[in-house]
Every structure is written in C-alpha cells, then in structure tokens.
Design a protein around this motif. Structure first.
Motif, PDB file in Angstrom:
ATOM      1  N   LEU A 170       0.857  -1.176   0.000  1.00 29.02           N
ATOM      2  CA  LEU A 170       0.000   0.000   0.000  1.00 29.02           C
ATOM      3  C   LEU A 170       0.893   1.226   0.000  1.00 29.02           C
ATOM      4  CD1 LEU A 170      -1.658  -2.353   1.630  1.00 29.02           C
ATOM      5  CD2 LEU A 170      -3.277  -0.500   1.948  1.00 29.02           C
ATOM      6  N   VAL A 171       0.666   2.106  -0.956  1.00 29.30           N
ATOM      7  CA  VAL A 171       1.496   3.291  -1.149  1.00 29.30           C
ATOM      8  C   VAL A 171       0.661   4.535  -0.861  1.00 29.30           C
ATOM      9  CG1 VAL A 171       2.904   4.580  -2.801  1.00 29.30           C
ATOM     10  CG2 VAL A 171       2.827   2.077  -2.912  1.00 29.30           C
ATOM     11  N   THR A 172       1.250   5.494  -0.166  1.00 29.42           N
ATOM     12  CA  THR A 172       0.513   6.703   0.212  1.00 29.42           C
ATOM     13  C   THR A 172       0.273   7.608  -0.993  1.00 29.42           C
ATOM     14  OG1 THR A 172       2.615   7.728   0.850  1.00 29.42           O
ATOM     15  CG2 THR A 172       1.319   6.707   2.590  1.00 29.42           C
ATOM     16  N   LEU A 173      -0.943   8.153  -1.075  1.00 30.23           N
ATOM     17  CA  LEU A 173      -1.318   9.076  -2.138  1.00 30.23           C
ATOM     18  C   LEU A 173      -1.075  10.527  -1.744  1.00 30.23           C
ATOM     19  CD1 LEU A 173      -4.680   7.414  -3.210  1.00 30.23           C
ATOM     20  CD2 LEU A 173      -2.507   7.344  -4.444  1.00 30.23           C
ATOM     21  N   ARG A 174      -0.859  10.747  -0.463  1.00 30.72           N
ATOM     22  CA  ARG A 174      -0.574  12.082   0.065  1.00 30.72           C
ATOM     23  C   ARG A 174       0.180  11.910   1.372  1.00 30.72           C
ATOM     24  NH1 ARG A 174      -3.621  12.843   4.514  1.00 30.72           N
ATOM     25  NH2 ARG A 174      -5.727  11.945   4.665  1.00 30.72           N
ATOM     26  N   ASP A 175       0.655  13.001   1.942  1.00 31.69           N
ATOM     27  CA  ASP A 175       1.279  12.942   3.260  1.00 31.69           C
ATOM     28  C   ASP A 175       0.239  12.505   4.290  1.00 31.69           C
ATOM     29  OD1 ASP A 175       3.491  13.946   1.992  1.00 31.69           O
ATOM     30  OD2 ASP A 175       3.310  15.977   2.807  1.00 31.69           O
ATOM     31  N   ILE A 176       0.635  11.643   5.208  1.00 35.06           N
ATOM     32  CA  ILE A 176      -0.282  11.154   6.241  1.00 35.06           C
ATOM     33  C   ILE A 176       0.344  11.418   7.608  1.00 35.06           C
ATOM     34  CG2 ILE A 176      -1.534   9.158   7.158  1.00 35.06           C
ATOM     35  CD1 ILE A 176      -1.487   7.952   4.400  1.00 35.06           C
ATOM     36  N   LYS A 177      -0.431  12.063   8.462  1.00 34.90           N
ATOM     37  CA  LYS A 177       0.071  12.456   9.776  1.00 34.90           C
ATOM     38  C   LYS A 177      -0.260  11.406  10.841  1.00 34.90           C
ATOM     39  CE  LYS A 177      -0.587  17.368   8.696  1.00 34.90           C
ATOM     40  NZ  LYS A 177      -1.283  18.625   9.087  1.00 34.90           N
ATOM     41  N   GLN A 178       0.408  11.540  11.958  1.00 37.99           N
ATOM     42  CA  GLN A 178       0.170  10.661  13.101  1.00 37.99           C
ATOM     43  C   GLN A 178      -1.300  10.723  13.520  1.00 37.99           C
ATOM     44  OE1 GLN A 178       3.139  10.746  16.243  1.00 37.99           O
ATOM     45  NE2 GLN A 178       1.535  10.777  17.804  1.00 37.99           N
ATOM     46  N   GLY A 179      -1.886   9.568  13.768  1.00 35.68           N
ATOM     47  CA  GLY A 179      -3.270   9.485  14.212  1.00 35.68           C
ATOM     48  C   GLY A 179      -4.262   9.260  13.097  1.00 35.68           C
ATOM     49  N   GLU A 180      -3.850   9.429  11.829  1.00 37.08           N
ATOM     50  CA  GLU A 180      -4.768   9.239  10.711  1.00 37.08           C
ATOM     51  C   GLU A 180      -4.959   7.763  10.388  1.00 37.08           C
ATOM     52  OE1 GLU A 180      -5.007  11.921   7.272  1.00 37.08           O
ATOM     53  OE2 GLU A 180      -3.059  12.693   7.951  1.00 37.08           O
ATOM     54  N   GLU A 181      -6.179   7.431   9.966  1.00 35.81           N
ATOM     55  CA  GLU A 181      -6.468   6.072   9.525  1.00 35.81           C
ATOM     56  C   GLU A 181      -6.201   5.958   8.030  1.00 35.81           C
ATOM     57  OE1 GLU A 181     -10.062   2.704   9.599  1.00 35.81           O
ATOM     58  OE2 GLU A 181     -10.375   4.685  10.498  1.00 35.81           O
ATOM     59  N   LEU A 182      -5.789   4.772   7.606  1.00 36.75           N
ATOM     60  CA  LEU A 182      -5.546   4.516   6.190  1.00 36.75           C
ATOM     61  C   LEU A 182      -6.832   4.072   5.517  1.00 36.75           C
ATOM     62  CD1 LEU A 182      -2.163   2.533   6.364  1.00 36.75           C
ATOM     63  CD2 LEU A 182      -2.526   5.019   6.296  1.00 36.75           C
ATOM     64  N   PHE A 183      -7.094   4.628   4.318  1.00 35.37           N
ATOM     65  CA  PHE A 183      -8.260   4.246   3.529  1.00 35.37           C
ATOM     66  C   PHE A 183      -7.842   4.049   2.071  1.00 35.37           C
ATOM     67  CE2 PHE A 183     -10.131   6.719   7.027  1.00 35.37           C
ATOM     68  CZ  PHE A 183     -11.068   5.807   7.490  1.00 35.37           C
ATOM     69  N   SER A 184      -8.411   3.028   1.434  1.00 35.66           N
ATOM     70  CA  SER A 184      -8.088   2.769   0.040  1.00 35.66           C
ATOM     71  C   SER A 184      -9.316   2.271  -0.698  1.00 35.66           C
ATOM     72  CB  SER A 184      -6.956   1.742  -0.062  1.00 35.66           C
ATOM     73  OG  SER A 184      -6.541   1.609  -1.402  1.00 35.66           O
ATOM     74  N   ASN A 185      -9.106   1.911  -1.968  1.00 33.22           N
ATOM     75  CA  ASN A 185     -10.150   1.306  -2.785  1.00 33.22           C
ATOM     76  C   ASN A 185      -9.907  -0.195  -2.877  1.00 33.22           C
ATOM     77  OD1 ASN A 185     -11.198   3.854  -3.340  1.00 33.22           O
ATOM     78  ND2 ASN A 185      -9.985   4.079  -5.216  1.00 33.22           N
ATOM     79  N   TYR A 186     -10.965  -0.976  -2.767  1.00 33.11           N
ATOM     80  CA  TYR A 186     -10.809  -2.414  -2.767  1.00 33.11           C
ATOM     81  C   TYR A 186     -10.651  -3.011  -4.162  1.00 33.11           C
ATOM     82  CZ  TYR A 186     -11.773  -3.099   2.187  1.00 33.11           C
ATOM     83  OH  TYR A 186     -11.689  -3.110   3.539  1.00 33.11           O
ATOM     84  N   TYR A 187     -11.488  -2.616  -5.074  1.00 35.01           N
ATOM     85  CA  TYR A 187     -11.521  -3.325  -6.335  1.00 35.01           C
ATOM     86  C   TYR A 187     -10.612  -2.730  -7.387  1.00 35.01           C
ATOM     87  CZ  TYR A 187     -15.666  -5.716  -4.656  1.00 35.01           C
ATOM     88  OH  TYR A 187     -16.536  -6.478  -3.937  1.00 35.01           O
ATOM     89  N   THR A 188     -10.030  -3.607  -8.172  1.00 32.86           N
ATOM     90  CA  THR A 188      -9.257  -3.189  -9.337  1.00 32.86           C
ATOM     91  C   THR A 188      -9.955  -3.744 -10.576  1.00 32.86           C
ATOM     92  OG1 THR A 188      -7.150  -3.173  -8.167  1.00 32.86           O
ATOM     93  CG2 THR A 188      -7.064  -3.406 -10.548  1.00 32.86           C
TER      94      THR A 188
END
Length: 297
Positions: free
Chosen positions: A276-294
């Motif tokens: 999983l690769v970050t799409l933007r800067d992510i700060k401490q305390g943030e939850e990760l969210f992505s898209n499931y389907y390709t």
C-alpha cells in the motif's frame, strides 16, 4: 446415479476455481469503490525499485534487531554474516550501544524498528468508520506521499487454483490485475492453508515466509494491510494498492519477513506481493483508507 455423478463433476469443474462465492456474499454487504486501471504499467504509483529498497531497508533492520536469533542462518552464510556484523557495529555506534556491555544488544519491538527505519509506525485499532470493525492507523510519526506504508499478507493463488472454500464469507481476498488472488484472512481455513504452505517451503533454518502476521504481534509490522478499510464519501482514499513481484535476487535470509506464500509449490514464478502506497502525506493518528476493487478496462 452415474449420470448424476458426472453432472456434479462437470459443474464442479467449471465452478470450483471461481471467485463468484466471495463476490456474491460480500457485494451486498457494503458498497465498494472501483479503481480503473487501463494498463498494468499505470498501476505503478512508485517504481518497483523503490518498493524493493523500502522492503530491503526495513527487513534488514528487523534482521539486525533480532540478530541473536539468526545464528543458524548466518552459520550457512559466512559472507552475509560479515556484512551484517558490520551493519550491526555501525548501528551500535550510532545508538551509542557498547557491544561489550554484559547486557548485550538492545532489542527493540518491531514497531520501534519500523519507526527508527522509516519514521513511522502503523498498527491495527478500531476503525473511525461506524460498523467498520478493525482499521489501520499511523500511530506514530509521519508518512510522506509515495511511501510504502503497509503490505497485504496472505496466500497467493494463481489462476485456476482452488479457492472456493477459503472464499466463502471471506472479505479479505484481494484480486490483482492479472487475476492472481491473495487471501489475507488470518482465521479459519485460510489460516491453516497459509501455515501449511509456509512450513512446506521452509528449507532448514531458512523460512521462505512470515507466519507471525497470523497473530496479534507480527514480526513484520507492515503486514497489516488486509485491515485497511475502504474509503467512503467522508473518508477519501489516502493509500492505494500496488502489485510487486519479489525478484529472484531478494536476500534469502530476509524472506522470513515476507508475509506471502504461493499456494502451489511447483509453480516457477515470482512471488506476488501487494503493498500500500501513500497518495498524500499522512500524519500521526490518521487512519488509512483505500479502494478495494481493481478493474482493468
């Protein structure tokens, strides 16, 4: 009776390798978004070389941190042993640890190793989304855009390999662009299959994969990607999945941290991993969210 048996065999032959059971059981449970990928090359957010270097850097740090437990492996790799001793010496100097101290090497937790190596930690916790169950959070530090922040663990099934029973009621199956499936479920039959395949491939002291992601304390702290929740209207995706084939020259002593194993032992191909690769800067305390389907259009 014979005709009925033949019909059952025919139906089983056309159905047993399908992805339909998981789709049918899960599509109605929750809305999923779709990521369109016109070409395989466009699936790459960062270069494979960057993924490789990040994994190599992290796994080496984990290996050195657990150096005392690697004696059997290092005994068979004298040249590699010398290299790691040099790295360990440099690390000890940097952390002002005296190798002659009777207390020996200070051992960090895997999460501490990740923070010291990449500048952040990730862990599982209750999701900020209502009724979403477990999620994955950046619990410490800062993750810049374009960084590998997690891995999707599990058994890797190639096309036409049996996954019917494992797929029933299983929301942890990830479909790659080419149809390869990764079962990231850490419970039930999926758990048993992964452990069996992992132990099948072990060569003496050399473990070809990591089983610890099946527990509450993975030795590879990146191996929590199966618990990353789908984005919503309120929570936009901040990470995306990227497929990565482990190259042949990947150090054998570090394969013990790879949270994936192939289902078929006799298939000669690269091990498929998904990061999983970050799409933007992510700060401490943030939850990760992505898209499931390709979906490949």
């Amino acid at each position: 009776a014979a005709a009925m048996l033949r019909e059952l065999r025919r139906r089983w032959g056309s159905y047993k390798y399908r992805f339909v059971p998981w789709l049918a059981l899960n599509l109605r449970r929750q809305r999923r978004t779709v990521r369109y990928v016109p070409e395989s090359s466009q699936d790459k957010i960062i270069a494979d070389e960057d993924v490789f270097e990040t994994l190599l850097k992290t796994f080496k740090a984990l290996f050195i941190n657990d150096f005392s437990r690697q004696a059997d492996i290092l005994a068979l790799l004298p040249e590699v042993k010398c290299q790691y001793i040099e790295l360990l010496t440099v690390e000890q100097k940097q952390s002002k640890v005296n190798s002659c101290n009777h207390q020996g090497q200070h051992v960090f937790s895997p999460e501490e190793v990740l923070f010291n190596t990449l500048g952040f930690t990730v862990s599982r916790d209750r999701s900020s989304l209502v009724s979403a169950g477990t999620g994955v959070f950046v619990t410490k530090g800062f993750v810049p855009k374009g960084m590998v922040v997690s891995m999707y663990p599990g058994t890797v099934y190639r096309k036409h390999e049996p996954i019917l029973f494992q797929s029933l009621g299983n929301p942890f199956i990830f479909r790659c662009i080419d149809g390869v499936l990764i079962d990231g479920n850490d419970k039930g039959l999926s758990r048993s299959v992964y452990r069996s395949c992992s132990r099948r491939d072990q060569l003496g002291p050399f473990q070809m994969s990591d089983e610890s992601w099946l527990t509450a304390a993975p030795q590879n702290p990146l191996a929590v990607g199966q618990y990353v929740n789908n984005c919503s209207h309120e929570k936009a995706a901040n990470v995306c999945y990227q497929e990565f084939d482990v190259p042949e020259h990947f150090p054998v002593e570090l394969k013990q941290y790879l949270p994936n194993i192939v289902y078929s032992h006799d298939v000669e191909s690269h091990l498929r991993c998904v990061v999983l690769v970050t799409l933007r800067d992510i700060k401490q305390g943030e939850e990760l969210f992505s898209n499931y389907y390709t979906v490949v259009s």
